[in-house]
Design a protein around this motif. Sequence first.
Motif, PDB file in Angstrom:
ATOM      1  N   HIS A   1      -3.079  -5.198   3.039  1.00  0.00           N
ATOM      2  CA  HIS A   1      -2.009  -5.489   2.080  1.00  0.00           C
ATOM      3  C   HIS A   1      -0.959  -6.398   2.705  1.00  0.00           C
ATOM      4  O   HIS A   1      -0.584  -7.435   2.156  1.00  0.00           O
ATOM      5  CB  HIS A   1      -1.363  -4.191   1.596  1.00  0.00           C
ATOM      6  CG  HIS A   1      -0.171  -4.430   0.707  1.00  0.00           C
ATOM      7  ND1 HIS A   1       1.100  -4.639   1.214  1.00  0.00           N
ATOM      8  CD2 HIS A   1      -0.063  -4.561  -0.637  1.00  0.00           C
ATOM      9  CE1 HIS A   1       1.933  -4.869   0.204  1.00  0.00           C
ATOM     10  NE2 HIS A   1       1.254  -4.819  -0.931  1.00  0.00           N
ATOM     11  N   ASP A   2      -0.478  -5.996   3.872  1.00  0.00           N
ATOM     12  CA  ASP A   2       0.641  -6.740   4.461  1.00  0.00           C
ATOM     13  C   ASP A   2       0.223  -8.139   4.919  1.00  0.00           C
ATOM     14  O   ASP A   2       0.962  -9.107   4.721  1.00  0.00           O
ATOM     15  CB  ASP A   2       1.254  -5.948   5.627  1.00  0.00           C
ATOM     16  CG  ASP A   2       2.136  -4.815   5.119  1.00  0.00           C
ATOM     17  OD1 ASP A   2       2.144  -4.566   3.893  1.00  0.00           O
ATOM     18  OD2 ASP A   2       2.813  -4.166   5.943  1.00  0.00           O
ATOM     19  N   VAL A   3      -0.968  -8.261   5.520  1.00  0.00           N
ATOM     20  CA  VAL A   3      -1.419  -9.592   5.949  1.00  0.00           C
ATOM     21  C   VAL A   3      -1.599 -10.486   4.726  1.00  0.00           C
ATOM     22  O   VAL A   3      -1.168 -11.644   4.719  1.00  0.00           O
ATOM     23  CB  VAL A   3      -2.753  -9.514   6.724  1.00  0.00           C
ATOM     24  CG1 VAL A   3      -3.275 -10.915   7.027  1.00  0.00           C
ATOM     25  CG2 VAL A   3      -2.574  -8.768   8.017  1.00  0.00           C
ATOM     26  N   SER A   4      -2.218  -9.939   3.678  1.00  0.00           N
ATOM     27  CA  SER A   4      -2.476 -10.752   2.485  1.00  0.00           C
ATOM     28  C   SER A   4      -1.162 -11.185   1.851  1.00  0.00           C
ATOM     29  O   SER A   4      -1.000 -12.342   1.451  1.00  0.00           O
ATOM     30  CB  SER A   4      -3.299  -9.964   1.466  1.00  0.00           C
ATOM     31  OG  SER A   4      -4.446  -9.451   2.080  1.00  0.00           O
TER      32      SER A   4
ATOM     33  N   CYS B   1       9.582 -14.166  -0.778  1.00  0.00           N
ATOM     34  CA  CYS B   1       9.415 -12.698  -0.628  1.00  0.00           C
ATOM     35  C   CYS B   1      10.038 -11.992  -1.831  1.00  0.00           C
ATOM     36  O   CYS B   1       9.438 -11.080  -2.427  1.00  0.00           O
ATOM     37  CB  CYS B   1      10.124 -12.197   0.629  1.00  0.00           C
ATOM     38  SG  CYS B   1       9.314 -12.597   2.173  1.00  0.00           S
ATOM     39  N   LEU B   2      11.257 -12.412  -2.184  1.00  0.00           N
ATOM     40  CA  LEU B   2      11.962 -11.734  -3.278  1.00  0.00           C
ATOM     41  C   LEU B   2      11.287 -11.977  -4.626  1.00  0.00           C
ATOM     42  O   LEU B   2      11.425 -11.168  -5.547  1.00  0.00           O
ATOM     43  CB  LEU B   2      13.431 -12.199  -3.315  1.00  0.00           C
ATOM     44  CG  LEU B   2      14.268 -11.672  -2.141  1.00  0.00           C
ATOM     45  CD1 LEU B   2      15.597 -12.405  -2.042  1.00  0.00           C
ATOM     46  CD2 LEU B   2      14.507 -10.169  -2.254  1.00  0.00           C
ATOM     47  N   ALA B   3      10.545 -13.083  -4.724  1.00  0.00           N
ATOM     48  CA  ALA B   3       9.873 -13.400  -5.994  1.00  0.00           C
ATOM     49  C   ALA B   3       8.552 -12.634  -6.157  1.00  0.00           C
ATOM     50  O   ALA B   3       7.966 -12.633  -7.234  1.00  0.00           O
ATOM     51  CB  ALA B   3       9.614 -14.901  -6.075  1.00  0.00           C
ATOM     52  N   MET B   4       8.085 -11.988  -5.080  1.00  0.00           N
ATOM     53  CA  MET B   4       6.800 -11.273  -5.155  1.00  0.00           C
ATOM     54  C   MET B   4       6.965  -9.977  -5.944  1.00  0.00           C
ATOM     55  O   MET B   4       7.811  -9.146  -5.581  1.00  0.00           O
ATOM     56  CB  MET B   4       6.332 -10.902  -3.738  1.00  0.00           C
ATOM     57  CG  MET B   4       5.626 -12.017  -3.050  1.00  0.00           C
ATOM     58  SD  MET B   4       3.951 -12.125  -3.709  1.00  0.00           S
ATOM     59  CE  MET B   4       3.540 -13.770  -3.170  1.00  0.00           C
ATOM     60  N   PRO B   5       6.162  -9.761  -6.976  1.00  0.00           N
ATOM     61  CA  PRO B   5       6.316  -8.523  -7.745  1.00  0.00           C
ATOM     62  C   PRO B   5       5.906  -7.294  -6.925  1.00  0.00           C
ATOM     63  O   PRO B   5       4.965  -7.368  -6.140  1.00  0.00           O
ATOM     64  CB  PRO B   5       5.369  -8.727  -8.944  1.00  0.00           C
ATOM     65  CG  PRO B   5       4.494  -9.883  -8.609  1.00  0.00           C
ATOM     66  CD  PRO B   5       5.118 -10.657  -7.498  1.00  0.00           C
ATOM     67  N   GLY B   6       6.642  -6.221  -7.100  1.00  0.00           N
ATOM     68  CA  GLY B   6       6.264  -4.941  -6.485  1.00  0.00           C
ATOM     69  C   GLY B   6       6.487  -4.866  -4.981  1.00  0.00           C
ATOM     70  O   GLY B   6       5.945  -3.981  -4.326  1.00  0.00           O
ATOM     71  N   VAL B   7       7.280  -5.781  -4.428  1.00  0.00           N
ATOM     72  CA  VAL B   7       7.537  -5.733  -2.980  1.00  0.00           C
ATOM     73  C   VAL B   7       8.990  -5.329  -2.762  1.00  0.00           C
ATOM     74  O   VAL B   7       9.905  -6.013  -3.216  1.00  0.00           O
ATOM     75  CB  VAL B   7       7.257  -7.108  -2.337  1.00  0.00           C
ATOM     76  CG1 VAL B   7       7.537  -7.071  -0.843  1.00  0.00           C
ATOM     77  CG2 VAL B   7       5.814  -7.528  -2.589  1.00  0.00           C
TER      78      VAL B   7
END
Length: 408
Positions: free
Chosen positions: A93-96, A216-222
């Motif tokens: 998950h984190d690498v992807s 990063c902030l634009a990524m959903p669910g993070v």
Amino acid sequence: MRKGGLAALFATSAAQRMAFAILRAFKPNLRLKRRLITAYENSGTAIITRHSDVTEVLEREADFAVVYEPRMRAITGGENFFLGMQDSAAYQHDVSLMRLIIRREDVATRLIPLVTREAASIVAQAGDCMDVAADLTQRIPVRILAKYFGLPGPSEAVMIRWTTQMFWYLFSDLGADAAVGAAALEDAAACRLYLDGAIAERRANPTEDDDILNRCLAMPGVDELTIRNNLTGLMIGLVPTLNKAAILALSQLMARPEALAAAQAAARADDDALLAAHLFEALRFDPANPIIYRRATRDCVIARGHFRALQIPAGTMVLAANLSAMFDPFALEAPREFRTDRPWGDYMLWGYGMHTCFGAHINRAVIPQMLKPLLTCANLRAEAAPDCLGTPFPAHFRVCWKAQGTPP
Ligand code: HEM
């Protein structure tokens, strides 16, 4: 690593290469009862020197696991970072996630232009001498953090100190020095506060910049914590490593006048591929990480079926000597020669297998671009060897050249 004994034998890269050549010939896989690394739990040591066995260790990640988790958690104040994880849903998950955010195409469109511009401006302002470590190879990585990541930190000096101290504690503090740990944990706490502030500020006041923080902030669910932990790991991976690798490559090159002249000719002719071939061949002689260490998760055998097969009890710290692998005559043609026509696959400069450096493509582009303006200067000479000020990382490296317009 304990003082004396093996540590003294391995003090310089030339000594390491000689010691590994002897091991490769007479005892390619060596087991010692002694714990050479005390920073992470283990029950003894194995040193692996042949290319095929080094790659075997690093490919068998279920049997030879990364050990960094406890110190990663100390740095983040809780969570693990993906270099400290074995293959798992969390690792993938984190690498992807970070690969979607830090994209391969950014190397050409963002990083090369940024580094080219910054390096040219630093060298142009230097006159005819500069401290390459303090003024160039430490500065460029923190400018990448400022301009590409959107993380300028409190100052360049503080970002250099934080990332270098945390890296030292995580990966190079093999003997578990209490002072190194205390300084790193203090810096880690300050860095967490800074990142929390930077993330919150950007969330509250979004900008139009296409930087890593906005992506990063634009990524959903993070969530914020996931962003902070991943950015911490990447910052640590980026600054001291690029600095160290660039200085090691440059000093190996400067120790070989013919190779230096050829690299300088390539720099002046704008032949980036040839320049890179010189720098990475130079780095092969003294890579930033000469060994990569893992801990055996169970009793197992390396090089099964060969005369050199070695039983490895569970808990053994296995030192996979990538420097040695790159000098193995069974794997590379004429490994002791300085050659610029080697296939890229001969190089193991930043790991191998599942945990191969996340920044591999960044390193390949940034190191040559960072050094290129310096290498175009005539009569380059080092005033002294790089000075690490008692740390594992170059802090000063004074180099002079002939200013333009000066008679030869
Ligand atoms: C020349 C500079 C660099 C060197 C010598 C270097 C070295 C390494 C090495 C040896 C590993 C593997 C560690 C292991 O297997 O135990 C690694 C992994 C890693 N590096 Fe680098 N690195 C460099 C630059 C970078 C940069 C620029 C970044 C960030 C953009 C970065 C981020 C990482 C990360 C996140 C990992 C973990 C990869 C994974 O677990 O899948 N490194 N690096």
